[in-house]
Structure formats: C-alpha cells, structure tokens
Design an enzyme around this catalytic site. Structure first.
Site, PDB file in Angstrom:
ATOM      1  N   GLU A  45       0.826  -1.216   0.000  1.00 43.92           N
ATOM      2  CA  GLU A  45       0.000   0.000   0.000  1.00 43.92           C
ATOM      3  C   GLU A  45       0.863   1.271   0.000  1.00 43.92           C
ATOM      4  O   GLU A  45       1.128   1.842   1.056  1.00 43.92           O
ATOM      5  CB  GLU A  45      -0.948   0.025   1.209  1.00 43.92           C
ATOM      6  N   LYS A  47      -2.751  -2.001  -2.842  1.00 38.90           N
ATOM      7  CA  LYS A  47      -3.796  -1.115  -2.331  1.00 38.90           C
ATOM      8  C   LYS A  47      -3.368   0.313  -2.651  1.00 38.90           C
ATOM      9  O   LYS A  47      -2.359   0.799  -2.137  1.00 38.90           O
ATOM     10  CB  LYS A  47      -4.004  -1.310  -0.824  1.00 38.90           C
TER      11      LYS A  47
END
Length: 296
Positions: A176, A213
């Site tokens: 992420e 993400k």
C-alpha cells in the site's frame, strides 16, 4: 483453505473491509463511532472498546461474504476472540471472509516528499503468529506527498523488499503506497508510482504474488496494467479521506479496481444506534461499496 481463499481473492466479486485502525488512529475511529476519549482511561480500555466496535461490525448480518471478500485486521484484533473463536477463524469459518493482518508499525517522518514505513523489527515473529492464527495475507502502508522520483522509488523498494519476506513466510502481502489525495502533483506522483511498481512486479518469479492497495487515481484506469499483471492477485482502492459517496463515484470509473475502505465504510455507524439501525446503516454502506466495486 489457503487455495480456496486465493481463488476467492483472485476471482471473487466484492470488496475488502479495512478494520485495521491502529493505536494512532483508534481514538479518531472511536470518536467517529460516538465513543469519546473520556470514556476510556488507558490503551487497554481503548482497544477493548474498538474490538467491541469491530465485533459488532463483523457479527452483523450485513457483513456478508456475498459482498465482502476479505477483512484487514489490526494485530490486537488477530489475538482477540469473537464468540469464542479467534477473529480470523470466525471470519473464515463463520463468515466465509478472507482474513488479512496489518503488519506495519506506522510511518516515519517525511523525507523526499514521502513517508516510508518505520522499521518492523518483529516481522518474523508476527508472521509466525499470523500463520498460527490462520491469516491469509498482510497489509502495510506508506504515503506519498509529493512527486519526488527518489522518494517514490524508496517507498516502492521498501514495500517490495518486505513483501518478499512476507511471501517467503507463506502469506500474500497487500502493498500500500498511498498517494495523499491532497498531493499537489497527484497525477504525476501516480505515473511515477505506476512505473516503479511495474519494475518491481516484473522482477517477481512465477510463484510470487502480491496485492496492491492504491489511492483511486486522478485519471481513470491509470492502473489498468497493474490490475492485469500476472503477478498481481488483486488491486484494491483506499478511500483516502474521500466520503463514501465520492470514493464510490470515483471507483466506478476504474475497471477492475475494487474497494478496501475503512472510514468510508464505517462513517454512518454509531455506538448509540439500535442493532436494527446499525445493521441498516452498515448494509447501506456494504451495498453501495459492493455496487461501486463490481458494476462497471
């Protein structure tokens, strides 16, 4: 279980719920839920209250595997129980939802326009416990504030270096590298980020898979190549401070990108709601997030 969960994450319809507020963000999450800071006296009481909130979400009939593929947990949640079962087991066995674990220790100070992750000194031990608790994958977050090529490369290099350690432990990492929605050069940052991620993905072997993400991009379908990459199991989107309505609208414009919302998912939930009110509010959030994730 792992093989069926892998298949579910790769091809299932739905989204991932982010229930991984950590020590720093927990007071805000509780406050948004209607629990004021003077309600608890110390960290233990705070985490007990947030586990009650997460338990209420997870046990709700609205928290349904027909719409939700996975859920990201905080470390204390992994070690806590719901109806006598460890949370990951409850999710997998009672709900049919794939459990993930947040493993980062927060963000370092900003440098070169980014915030790297703080060192994760106990990662091996955490991954060992995650396997014992039947966790499928992990999540770790960095933040990009400026279109600084050196800084963005450092973020991606760190994420993939740790990601390979996680893969070696038998888990699937969610990488992420968040681009701050207030980044003045958000699109340029996303273009640099995409190139760096592609470079790292192309170096992975056939038996190495990651999830990504990412912040919903400024230009729709910017991340199409990442979504289609053979080493990427799934690409999910964070809400990043957008309201659920705005995040869902932006998400709908991106083919193959599904939600992994935290604040946007829980924004209408309150501790004072009756179970009927709570379940109805959560169902509305789940339905609209599912719709934005799959209907495009």
């Amino acid at each position: 279980m792992q093989e069926s969960q892998f298949e579910k994450m790769k091809n299932g319809k739905g989204f991932i719920a982010a229930l991984d507020q950590s020590g720093g963000s927990t007071p805000k999450a509780l406050a948004a839920y209607g629990v004021k800071e003077d309600t608890y006296q110390n960290e233990d009481e705070m985490f007990a209250l947030v586990h009650e909130m997460r338990t209420r979400i997870i046990t709700s009939p609205a928290f349904d595997s027909s719409y939700i593929l996975g859920a990201i947990l905080f470390e204390q949640t992994m070690d806590s129980k719901i109806e006598g079962q460890y949370t990951a087991d409850y999710l997998a066995e009672k709900k049919g939802i794939v459990p993930f674990l947040k493993v980062d220790k927060g963000l370092a100070d900003q440098s070169n326009g980014v915030q790297l992750m703080k060192p994760i000194f106990d990662l091996d031990e955490t991954l060992k416990r995650a396997n014992e608790r039947n966790i499928f994958g992990t999540k770790m977050r960095s933040v990009i504030h400026e279109a600084n090529p050196e800084g963005i490369k450092a973020v991606v290099d760190q994420q993939f270096e740790i990601g390979k350690q996680i893969i070696a432990a038998g888990l699937v990492p969610i990488i992420e590298p968040e681009v701050d929605i207030h980044n003045p050069e958000k699109k340029k940052s996303e273009d640099i980020l995409k190139a760096e991620i592609l470079s790292q993905l192309n170096q992975l072997s056939d038996d190495q898979s990651v999830m990504l993400k990412l912040t919903i991009p400024t230009v729709a379908n910017t991340y199409k190549e990442l979504i289609q990459h053979s080493r990427v199991l799934r690409v999910v989107a964070l809400s990043g401070g957008y309201s659920r309505e705005e995040a869902n609208q932006k998400l709908k414009e991106n083919n193959g990108l599904i939600a992994s919302f935290s604040r946007a998912l829980s924004q209408d939930l309150n501790v004072k709601q009756t179970d009927e009110e709570f379940n109805a509010a959560l169902k509305e959030a789940v339905d609209s997030t599912y719709d934005a994730s799959v209907n495009k």
